[in-house]
Design a protein around this motif. Structure first.
Motif, PDB file in Angstrom:
ATOM      1  N   ASN A   1      78.721  43.637 -90.194  1.00 60.76           N
ATOM      2  CA  ASN A   1      78.038  42.730 -91.134  1.00 60.76           C
ATOM      3  C   ASN A   1      77.710  43.392 -92.465  1.00 60.76           C
ATOM      4  O   ASN A   1      76.965  42.860 -93.274  1.00 60.76           O
ATOM      5  CB  ASN A   1      76.800  42.102 -90.503  1.00 60.76           C
ATOM      6  CG  ASN A   1      75.767  43.139 -90.135  1.00 60.76           C
ATOM      7  OD1 ASN A   1      75.810  44.258 -90.648  1.00 60.76           O
ATOM      8  ND2 ASN A   1      74.855  42.796 -89.262  1.00 60.76           N
TER       9      ASN A   1
ATOM     10  N   ASN B   1      73.045  38.668 -86.925  1.00 61.88           N
ATOM     11  CA  ASN B   1      74.446  38.407 -87.298  1.00 61.88           C
ATOM     12  C   ASN B   1      75.030  37.233 -86.516  1.00 61.88           C
ATOM     13  O   ASN B   1      76.156  37.284 -86.025  1.00 61.88           O
ATOM     14  CB  ASN B   1      75.314  39.659 -87.121  1.00 61.88           C
ATOM     15  CG  ASN B   1      76.604  39.585 -87.920  1.00 61.88           C
ATOM     16  OD1 ASN B   1      76.696  38.856 -88.898  1.00 61.88           O
ATOM     17  ND2 ASN B   1      77.594  40.341 -87.501  1.00 61.88           N
TER      18      ASN B   1
ATOM     19  N   CYS C   1      79.200  35.070 -86.823  1.00 61.76           N
ATOM     20  CA  CYS C   1      80.238  35.838 -87.514  1.00 61.76           C
ATOM     21  C   CYS C   1      81.613  35.406 -87.016  1.00 61.76           C
ATOM     22  O   CYS C   1      81.736  34.660 -86.059  1.00 61.76           O
ATOM     23  CB  CYS C   1      80.014  37.337 -87.326  1.00 61.76           C
ATOM     24  SG  CYS C   1      79.968  37.857 -85.613  1.00 61.76           S
TER      25      CYS C   1
ATOM     26  N   GLY D   1      82.227  40.909 -92.566  1.00 61.42           N
ATOM     27  CA  GLY D   1      81.284  39.885 -92.988  1.00 61.42           C
ATOM     28  C   GLY D   1      81.476  39.452 -94.431  1.00 61.42           C
ATOM     29  O   GLY D   1      80.852  38.504 -94.885  1.00 61.42           O
TER      30      GLY D   1
ATOM     31  N   ASN E   1      75.381  39.587 -82.835  1.00 62.75           N
ATOM     32  CA  ASN E   1      76.776  39.383 -83.255  1.00 62.75           C
ATOM     33  C   ASN E   1      77.468  38.260 -82.492  1.00 62.75           C
ATOM     34  O   ASN E   1      78.611  38.407 -82.064  1.00 62.75           O
ATOM     35  CB  ASN E   1      77.600  40.665 -83.057  1.00 62.75           C
ATOM     36  CG  ASN E   1      77.099  41.806 -83.898  1.00 62.75           C
ATOM     37  OD1 ASN E   1      76.780  41.622 -85.067  1.00 62.75           O
ATOM     38  ND2 ASN E   1      77.001  42.984 -83.307  1.00 62.75           N
TER      39      ASN E   1
END
Ligand code: SF4
Lengths: 195, 459
Positions: free
Chosen positions: B194, A75, A78, B227, A18
Motif C-alpha cells: 500500500n 488496506n 486493494c 496501491g 489487506n
C-alpha cells in the motif's frame, strides 16, 4: 443515490488486513450484467468452503454479528478495480465500511455507490474491532455532518475526513454524472482549445 | 518550481477545479471490455443520456474469453451473454470493437499500445486496474470503477482528487537473467502493497531508460500492486520508435510535430516529488512470491521471512509453505506464461530462448497465452510456436486466461502455479489455487525442471 446523514448500528468486525477485491467478490461471479444480487456472493470463498458448505468460523456466518457497518483491517479493497466489490458490500446491506486505510479505487467506488468509507486511526480501529468482537451488540454511530464516528456506550469518538464535494453529494443524494453533465459547456470549451 | 512529468500531463488535461474540492480531468482515450462496462451502458440508458464522445472509446473482449476454439460459440452462457451485450452496446453507440476473432483482439493493455493508440501525454482510463500499463509511454493511465466508466461515457471527463507524486529510481547494471518483472517485484517487496496509495509513480533512472517498451509496460503494469493508481516513464527515443508506423500512430508531419511535444514531457530538474525512493540495480535478483499478495516476494535464493505476523501466517497456511524455508526445489505442476504483465512478444522470445531444445518436465502443465492476436501471429512467424510445441508446452489463443480464471483456464485447488501474471491473491487463478509470481524466464525454467531452481546459476 440515497441521501446519507447519520447511521446508528451494530457492526461486523473483520479483523483481516489487506482484504483484496478478489476476496470481496471472486472473479467467477463477475459475469452478471446488472448491479444487483452480488451480496449473495460477498466474501464467497470465506463464507463457504469449496463444496458449498457454510464455514461457521467466518464471522459473517455468525448470527450474533450483524448491522449496516463493516469494520475491516487496514488496506481494505486493494487489488482489482471491480466495482462489483462495492456493489456486493452494498447489496449485502452495509452502508459504512470502517478501516484504518482504504485502497484508492475501492474508496472511489464506495463513494459512488452510497457506501461511506470511514478512515480512522489504527489505534481506534483496534479498539473497535476488539469491542465489537467481544460485544456484538455494541452500537456505533456515524455522523456525516460532523464527520464523527462514535462508540455509543463509552462516547469514545474520532473525526474522519471526507472531501467536501463528496460530502455534499452524500448529503443531497446526487452523484458525479449529474455534476459532469451540468458543466458540459466547460468540457466542450476545453476540447475546442486543447484538442 | 519545476513540474514533474505527471504535473505536465495532468495540468494540460484539467478542465476545471471544483471549489475546495476535486479536479475535473479530461480523458483522451477510454478503453472498455466486457466485464466492467455493461452496467455503465445501462446507467446511461436509464438516465436517457447519449454517449458524449464514442470515437474516443475502443472496446475488446478479453477477461471472459476462451483460449481454445475461439471460432466456436462460447459454452459458458453467462460469458457468452457478456460478449453479446458488449457487441450490442458497441454497435448501438458507434464504438469500435475488437471482439473475439477480430485480428486485433486481445488483452486491452496489450492491444492499445501495439496498435499505437497509447501515446505520450495522453490521459487514458479503463475499467481495469492494470490500465497503469499505458503509463510506460508517459501518459496518465489508470483503472476506474464502473460508475466512472459511466461518467466518462457521459462527459469524457472524471472528477478526481489530484494524486501525490512519487519517484522510484533504479540505477546501475542489472545482472544477467534479471528482467523487468524482477525489478518491479523487487520494488513492491521493498516498499509494500500500500506504499503507493494516493500516489502516481514516476520510474526514473538508467535501468528504466535502458528498457524496451515491453519491459517498461511490465513495470508500469504492476504499479497498482503497490496501491498506486498509475506509474509513468518519461517518453524518449525508445518510445517514439515504438509508436512510429503503428496503426493509429500519427503519420508524417503530424508525427514529427507530436514528437516535438512529447520531448517536452520530462520532469524538470527542480521539480519536487512528495516521496522519493532509490534502489541499486545490482541488488536485484530473479524474484518469486511466496504469499498471497504481490508484496510478498523474495529473491529466488532467499528464504521465506520468519517474523511473527498474523497475515504472514494466514498467507503461508493458504500457500502450504513454512516460515524461514527456501523455495528452491519446491515442486511445481503448473506454469502460466501470459497476462497483461508478460504476454508480449519479448516475453515469449525470452521463454523460447530458454526452452529451445529442452523438454518440459512430465509433472508440469505449461500454458502459453499470447496477449493479442498480433502477438500470436508473431509467435508463429518467428518460429517460437515450434519451440514451445516441441518442448511440450501448450500454446493457446489470446486472452486474460489463467490470470483471473474467469474462463476454463483454472488452476486446481491446492496446486502450485508459477505465473507471469500480476496477482497471487487467494483463489485468483481458481478456487484454492496457489500462485507464485515470477518472470517469464523463471517460469520457463520451472516448466523445464518441474520445480523451482536457482536460475542465477545458469549465468
Ligand atoms: S490479464 Fe489479468 S490483470 Fe491483465 S487485464 Fe486481464 S485479468 Fe486483468
Amino acid at each position: 443515490m440515497a441521501k446519507f446523514t447519520k447511521i446508528t448500528s451494530t457492526a461486523v468486525p473483520l479483523a483481516i488486513q489487506n482484504i483484496d477485491t478478489d476476496q470481496v467478490i471472486p472473479a467467477r461471479f463477475l459475469k452478471a450484467t446488472n448491479r444487483e444480487g452480488f451480496g449473495e456472493n460477498l466474501f464467497r470463498d470465506w463464507r463457504f468452503n469449496k463444496n458449498g458448505l457454510v464455514n461457521h468460523d467466518f464471522i459473517l456466518n455468525n448470527k450474533n454479528y450483524c448491522g449496516e457497518i463493516l469494520i475491516a483491517g487496514s488496506n481494505f479493497g486493494c487489488g482489482s478495480s471491480r466495482e462489483h466489490a462495492a456493489w456486493a458490500v452494498h447489496d449485502y446491506g452495509f452502508k459504512v465500511v470502517i478501516s484504518s486505510f482504504f485502497a484508492d479505487i475501492f474508496k472511489g467506488n464506495a463513494l459512488n455507490n452510497g457506501i461511506l468509507p470511514v478512515q480512522i486511526s489504527e489505534e481506534f480501529l483496534q479498539i473497535l474491532l476488539k469491542t465489537t468482537k467481544e460485544k456484538p451488540q455494541t452500537i456505533l454511530s456515524v455522523d456525516l455532518e460532523n464527520q464523527t464516528l462514535t462508540l455509543e456506550e463509552t462516547g469514545l469518538s474520532e473525526k474522519f475526513d471526507i472531501d467536501p464535494y463528496k460530502k455534499l453529494c452524500f448529503q443531497n443524494g446526487y452523484d458525479d454524472i449529474d455534476y459532469l453533465i451540468s458543466i458540459k459547456d466547460k468540457i466542450e470549451a476545453y476540447e475546442t482549445t486543447n484538442r | 518550481m519545476g513540474k514533474t512529468l505527471f504535473d505536465k500531463v495532468w495540468d494540460s488535461h484539467s478542465v476545471t477545479t471544483i471549489e475546495n474540492g476535486p479536479h475535473v480531468l479530461y480523458i483522451d482515450k477510454h478503453l472498455i471490455h466486457e466485464v466492467t462496462s455493461p452496467q455503465a451502458f445501462k446507467e446511461l440508458e436509464n438516465r436517457g443520456i447519449a454517449l458524449f464522445r464514442p470515437k474516443q472509446i475502443v472496446a475488446t473482449a478479453d477477461h471472459n474469453t476462451p483460449t481454445k476454439n475461439q471460432h466456436l460459440p462460447i459454452k459458458d452462457l453467462q460469458s457468452r451473454n457478456q460478449l453479446e451485450q458488449l457487441a450490442k452496446n458497441c454497435t448501438k453507440n458507434n464504438i469500435e470493437l475488437y471482439g473475439l476473432g477480430h485480428k486485433y483482439n486481445g488483452i486491452i493493455h496489450v492491444i492499445a499500445p501495439e496498435l499505437g493508440m497509447t501515446q505520450p501525454g495522453m490521459t487514458i482510463v479503463c475499467g481495469d486496474s492494470h490500465t497503469s500499463t499505458h503509463g510506460a509511454f508517459g501518459s496518465i493511465a489508470f483503472g476506474i470503477g464502473t460508475s466512472q466508466v459511466a461518467q466518462v461515457f457521459a462527459s469524457q471527463s472524471l472528477i478526481l482528487e489530484r494524486p501525490k507524486t512519487m519517484r522510484v529510481s533504479v540505477n546501475g547494471k542489472l545482472a544477467k537473467g534479471v528482467l523487468a518483472k524482477d525489478v518491479i517485484l523487487y520494488i513492491i517487496a521493498k516498499l509494500g502493497t500500500n506504499s503507493g496509495t494516493g500516489y502516481f509513480i514516476e520510474y526514473a533512472g538508467n535501468v528504466f531508460e535502458d528498457m524496451t517498451m515491453e519491459s517498461r509496460m511490465t513495470v508500469c503494469n504492476m504499479s497498482i500492486e503497490m496501491g498506486a493508481r498509475g506509474g509513468m516513464i518519461a517518453p524518449d527515443k525508445t518510445t517514439f520508435d515504438y509508436i512510429k508506423g503503428r496503426k493509429f500512430a500519427p503519420k508524417g508531419d503530424a508525427f514529427t510535430k507530436k514528437v516535438t511535444y512529447w520531448k517536452s514531457l520530462k520532469t524538470d530538474s527542480d521539480a519536487i516529488f512528495d516521496a522519493s525512493y532509490e534502489f541499486d540495480a545490482s541488488d536485484i535478483e530473479p524474484m518469486i512470491t511466496y504469499g498471497t499478495n504481490p508484496g510478498m516476494g523474495i529473491k529466488i535464493t532467499e528464504k521465506i521471512p520468519s517474523e511473527e505476523s498474523e497475515s504472514l501466517e494466514k498467507s503461508l497456511k493458504y500457500m502450504g509453505f513454512k516460515k524461514g524455508t527456501s523455495l528452491i526445489n519446491q515442486p511445481i505442476n503448473y506454469v502460466f506464461i501470459g497476462s497483461c504483465t508478460n504476454s508480449r512478444i519479448e516475453d515469449f522470445r525470452i521463454a523460447a530462448n530458454y526452452i529451445k531444445g529442452k523438454q518440459k518436465a512430465k509433472n508440469v502443465n505449461a500454458l502459453i497465452v499470447p496477449g493479442s492476436q498480433l502477438v500470436a501471429k508473431q509467435i508463429v512467424e518467428e518460429g517460437l510456436q515450434t519451440v514451445f510445441e516441441e518442448a511440450g508446452f501448450e500454446l493457446r489463443q489470446p486472452g486474460c486466461s489463467a490470470c483471473l480464471a474467469m474462463n476454463d483456464d483454472k488452476i486446481p485447488e491446492g496446486e502450485y502455479c508459477v505465473s507471469t501474471s500480476n496477482r497471487n491473491f487467494e483463489g485468483r487463478q481458481g478456487q484454492g489455487a496457489r500462485t507464485l509470481l515470477a518472470s517469464p524466464l523463471v517460469a520457463a525454467s520451472v516448466a523445464i525442471s518441474g520445480k523451482i531452481i536457482d536460475i542465477t546459476k545458469n549465468f
